[in-house]
Design an enzyme around this catalytic site. Structure first.
Site, PDB file in Angstrom:
ATOM      1  N   CYS A 153       0.836  -1.200   0.000  1.00  0.00           N
ATOM      2  CA  CYS A 153       0.000   0.000   0.000  1.00  0.00           C
ATOM      3  C   CYS A 153       0.878   1.261   0.000  1.00  0.00           C
ATOM      4  O   CYS A 153       1.833   1.364  -0.773  1.00  0.00           O
ATOM      5  CB  CYS A 153      -0.943  -0.056   1.200  1.00  0.00           C
ATOM      6  SG  CYS A 153      -2.322   1.106   1.162  1.00  0.00           S
ATOM      7  N   SER A 154       0.598   2.207   0.880  1.00  0.00           N
ATOM      8  CA  SER A 154       1.327   3.479   0.871  1.00  0.00           C
ATOM      9  C   SER A 154       2.725   3.373   1.461  1.00  0.00           C
ATOM     10  O   SER A 154       3.428   4.377   1.564  1.00  0.00           O
ATOM     11  CB  SER A 154       0.535   4.559   1.619  1.00  0.00           C
ATOM     12  OG  SER A 154       0.274   4.161   2.947  1.00  0.00           O
TER      13      SER A 154
END
Length: 332
Positions: free
Chosen positions: A124-125
């Protein structure tokens, strides 16, 4: 948060020389920090520990070794201080709200130590932390679809691809949101231990299927817009349920009680793609699911998905995915 004592690999491997081969050098370090997404941590952790301690030694570490609170409020107790972490084989950097501040201790550790690892992966981030540390410069990468544009703007030297669920570029791997980290971890296990072990871990976790990296972050139904008109929304649902049917513009227009011209224009405006392209995507996804999950032959799958013949389906696969249906089934 240390790994479990048993695992699939423990059951599958019994020969002493094979055990010794995999004990050496398979340390996995998962970095945790304030505001981390809990599933970004626990998803990959369950995959690696699912192979057992003879396959991997999994360690979690926070910048100062103290517990961290995840974005959902769960408290995680790491194994050790990040500065005391031994050189790992694989580094996993999760995402979450905490990546917005780019914790300097995490970024500094990545700058100084990540190059010593055989591979580095983000979920993800977590890609923002890799980019801040300079690990994604000149590389292709992905992240959660909501922040792909932000990653591209902040780090113009990164080639951001918003489509796939994970991307491998040399020793660096990046993945999309949350559950894509599980898919990436399974791919890394397959690279190390083979396809059968990875599939057995996926079954143990009751994964619906083990998705390949080039699969889109969204299905056609999720990535396409939901039409505003009830009649067009019903057509979208009907297409998904009936990929084998006559899905020509004329047939779909009759179902929506519109002329073919009105239907084609309204569908493209409200869904964001032409009816023909939408149908192509739905049929391809249906065929991929059947290849993953069933034992039907290619002719039968082609008929069930509206291709008519296996050759027509083969051309669609080669055009969109670069592999034939038979090769797709063999790989995935």
């Amino acid at each position: 948060m240390g790994g479990r004592k048993g695992g699939i690999y423990d059951i599958a491997v019994t020969a002493h020389d094979q055990e010794a081969e995999f004990v050496a050098g398979r340390d996995v370090l998962i970095i945790v920090f304030e505001g981390v997404q809990s599933l970004d941590v626990t998803g990959p952790l369950e995959v690696f520990t699912g192979a057992g301690p003879r396959a991997y030694r999994v360690t979690t570490a926070s910048p100062d070794g103290t517990p961290v609170r995840t974005s959902s409020g769960l408290t995680l107790l790491p194994d050790l201080d990040l500065s005391a972490a031994p050189p790992p084989d694989t580094v996993v950097v999760p995402g979450g709200e905490g990546t917005r501040s780019n914790d300097p201790a995490v970024v500094d550790w990545l700058r100084r130590h990540a190059s010593r690892a055989r591979r580095v992966a983000s979920v993800c981030s977590g890609a923002f932390l890799l980019a801040e540390a300079g690990l994604l410069a000149g590389r292709r990468a992905t992240t959660h679809w909501r922040v792909c544009d932000s990653l591209a703007r902040r780090y113009p030297d990164v080639e951001v691809d918003p489509q796939p669920i994970f991307v491998r570029d040399g020793p660096i791997a990046t993945s999309a949101g949350v559950t894509a980290g599980i898919d990436l971890a399974l791919a890394l296990v397959e690279e190390d231990l083979g396809r059968e072990i990875a599939l057995e871990i996926a079954r143990h976790l009751v994964m619906f299927l083990r998705r390949p990296g080039n699969q889109a972050q969204f299905s056609t139904q999720l990535s396409g817009q939901l039409a505003a008109r009830p009649g067009l929304r019903e057509v979208q649902r009907w297409i998904a349920d009936n990929p084998h049917a006559d899905l020509s513009v004329a047939a779909l227009a009759r179902r929506a009680s519109l002329s073919p011209r009105q239907f084609a224009r309204a569908f493209a405006d409200e869904v964001g793609r032409t009816p023909g392209r939408y149908v192509d995507n739905v049929r391809l996804e249906a065929a991929r699911r059947l290849l993953h999950d069933g034992d039907d032959g290619l002719e039968r799958i082609a008929a069930r998905c509206g291709y008519g013949t296996a050759e027509t389906m083969r051309r669609a696969f080669v055009r969109e995915l670069g592999v034939s249906p038979g090769e797709y089934r063999r790989r995935f």
